[in-house]
Design an enzyme around this catalytic site. Structure first.
Site, PDB file in Angstrom:
ATOM      1  N   ASN A  50     -50.620 -28.754   8.211  1.00 38.66           N
ATOM      2  CA  ASN A  50     -51.113 -28.206   6.948  1.00 38.66           C
ATOM      3  C   ASN A  50     -51.750 -29.295   6.093  1.00 38.66           C
ATOM      4  OD1 ASN A  50     -51.406 -26.209   4.945  1.00 38.66           O
ATOM      5  ND2 ASN A  50     -49.408 -26.616   4.058  1.00 38.66           N
ATOM      6  N   ASP A 117     -46.993 -33.079  11.934  1.00 40.68           N
ATOM      7  CA  ASP A 117     -46.743 -32.123  10.852  1.00 40.68           C
ATOM      8  C   ASP A 117     -46.307 -30.778  11.465  1.00 40.68           C
ATOM      9  OD1 ASP A 117     -47.296 -31.922   7.721  1.00 40.68           O
ATOM     10  OD2 ASP A 117     -48.119 -30.093   8.586  1.00 40.68           O
ATOM     11  N   TRP A 118     -46.844 -29.648  10.991  1.00 37.40           N
ATOM     12  CA  TRP A 118     -46.429 -28.352  11.520  1.00 37.40           C
ATOM     13  C   TRP A 118     -46.843 -28.168  12.972  1.00 37.40           C
ATOM     14  CZ3 TRP A 118     -42.675 -25.601  10.012  1.00 37.40           C
ATOM     15  CH2 TRP A 118     -42.275 -25.612   8.680  1.00 37.40           C
ATOM     16  N   GLU A 148     -44.960 -38.278  12.401  1.00 43.06           N
ATOM     17  CA  GLU A 148     -44.775 -37.523  11.157  1.00 43.06           C
ATOM     18  C   GLU A 148     -44.360 -36.079  11.473  1.00 43.06           C
ATOM     19  OE1 GLU A 148     -45.262 -38.332   7.538  1.00 43.06           O
ATOM     20  OE2 GLU A 148     -44.473 -40.067   8.611  1.00 43.06           O
ATOM     21  N   HIS A 292     -49.077 -40.141   5.834  1.00 48.62           N
ATOM     22  CA  HIS A 292     -48.805 -38.939   6.625  1.00 48.62           C
ATOM     23  C   HIS A 292     -49.863 -38.681   7.687  1.00 48.62           C
ATOM     24  CE1 HIS A 292     -46.953 -35.149   7.543  1.00 48.62           C
ATOM     25  NE2 HIS A 292     -48.019 -34.450   7.185  1.00 48.62           N
TER      26      HIS A 292
END
Length: 318
Positions: A50, A117-118, A148, A292
């Site tokens: 995201n 991430d996601w 991450e 990130h």
């Protein structure tokens, strides 16, 4: 800390986006060997989070594509994929579309996951599901490169987010404050996202990343993702899913590559060290300074590390 990062990062996206029919909608994706979809060849699957898209991997894929086919989808509702207005965009919705996409575009053969991430939560859940099926069919997960990554956080303290970020995410999860900030004011795309990389964003990058989210309806997936982070056992279904894939990740023998940077956001140096000591069959790469979106600050170093690791795995399989 010295803010070191690669200074010659290209903003250009030179890949053709193909489109796959998935559950009556379309998912856009990069495919470096589209003619090989039906062959049982190793495929590197790049999964974004995201509020990004396959664009995130534009400078990493060229390092891996000489070794194997590379596929990078835009998640449903994101990037150039279809944006249905009647979907809640919960984790389980995304997983249903992603798993169907994989069955459609990479129906067989070994898969090397490269996730952040996601994309890490979705990819690790898929890998765990494949492990559950491996007793009756060939194992498909060739290896997992992660950075991450999303895991179950028993508390906000365990998430260890910077204070301002923790405050922001708590606000994002509020149905009034969060919706206003993300849906009406577009804060996540215009303000929050650029803070995830050290080198800042070029105008071309801002334009490309912001283009899919020009109207309020298109920002629904972005807001929902902030409500799906598995913290304090909420949401309960996502927390349970993350717990299962995390437990599996810690005990499985699948080759793993962990990339991290300092200070990082979800994976800091101390967390990276813990995972290097507790994961099996793992290699680690310290990219240096980063937050990130590590592939935006260190795409060459990341790509070269993943390529070298992937090459060894492929050779071992032959």
């Amino acid at each position: 800390m010295e803010a070191t990062f690669e200074t010659d990062v290209s903003s250009s996206f030179s890949y053709t986006l193909y489109r796959a029919k998935v559950l009556g909608l379309e998912m856009a994706y990069v495919d470096t060997q589209p003619g090989k979809a039906k062959e049982d060849i190793p495929t590197a699957l790049f999964l974004h989070g995201n509020p990004t898209s396959s664009y995130l991997w534009r400078n990493v894929i060229p390092h891996v594509s000489p070794i194997m086919r590379c596929v990078a989808p835009d998640l449903i509702g994101m990037g150039q994929s279809s944006k249905p207005t009647n979907m809640p965009y919960r984790f389980t919705d995304h997983y249903t579309f992603l798993s169907t996409f994989i069955n459609t575009v990479i129906p067989s053969g070994p898969v090397l996951l490269i996730v952040q991430d996601w994309g890490s939560a979705l990819g690790l859940h898929w890998a765990y599901q494949q492990a559950e099926l491996s007793s009756t069919s060939p194992a498909r997960v060739l290896g997992i490169a992660l950075m991450e990554f999303v895991r179950p956080f028993p508390s906000w303290a365990d998430a260890a987010l910077p204070k301002e970020m923790e405050k922001a995410f708590k606000g994002f999860r509020d149905p009034l404050i969060g919706r206003k900030a993300i849906i009406e004011q577009n804060a996540f795309v215009e303000q929050f996202h650029p803070q995830g990389q050290l080198r800042g964003m070029t105008d071309e990058e801002r334009e490309y990343l912001g283009r899919p989210y020009l109207d309020q309806q298109s920002r629904e997936p972005i807001w929902m993702w902030t409500n799906q982070v598995p913290i304090e056992e909420r949401p309960s279904d996502v927390y349970d899913i993350a717990t299962r894939y995390h437990d599996w990740l810690l005990q499985c023998e699948v080759p793993k590559l962990l990339l991290w940077a300092t200070p990082g956001i979800l994976v800091k140096r101390e967390q990276a060290q813990w995972y290097l000591e507790n994961l099996k069959n793992v290699e680690g790469v310290d990219l240096g300074a980063g937050l990130h979106f590590l592939m935006e600050d260190h795409p060459r170093a990341m790509g070269q590390a993943i390529a070298a690791w992937a090459k060894k795995i492929v050779q071992d399989e032959e």
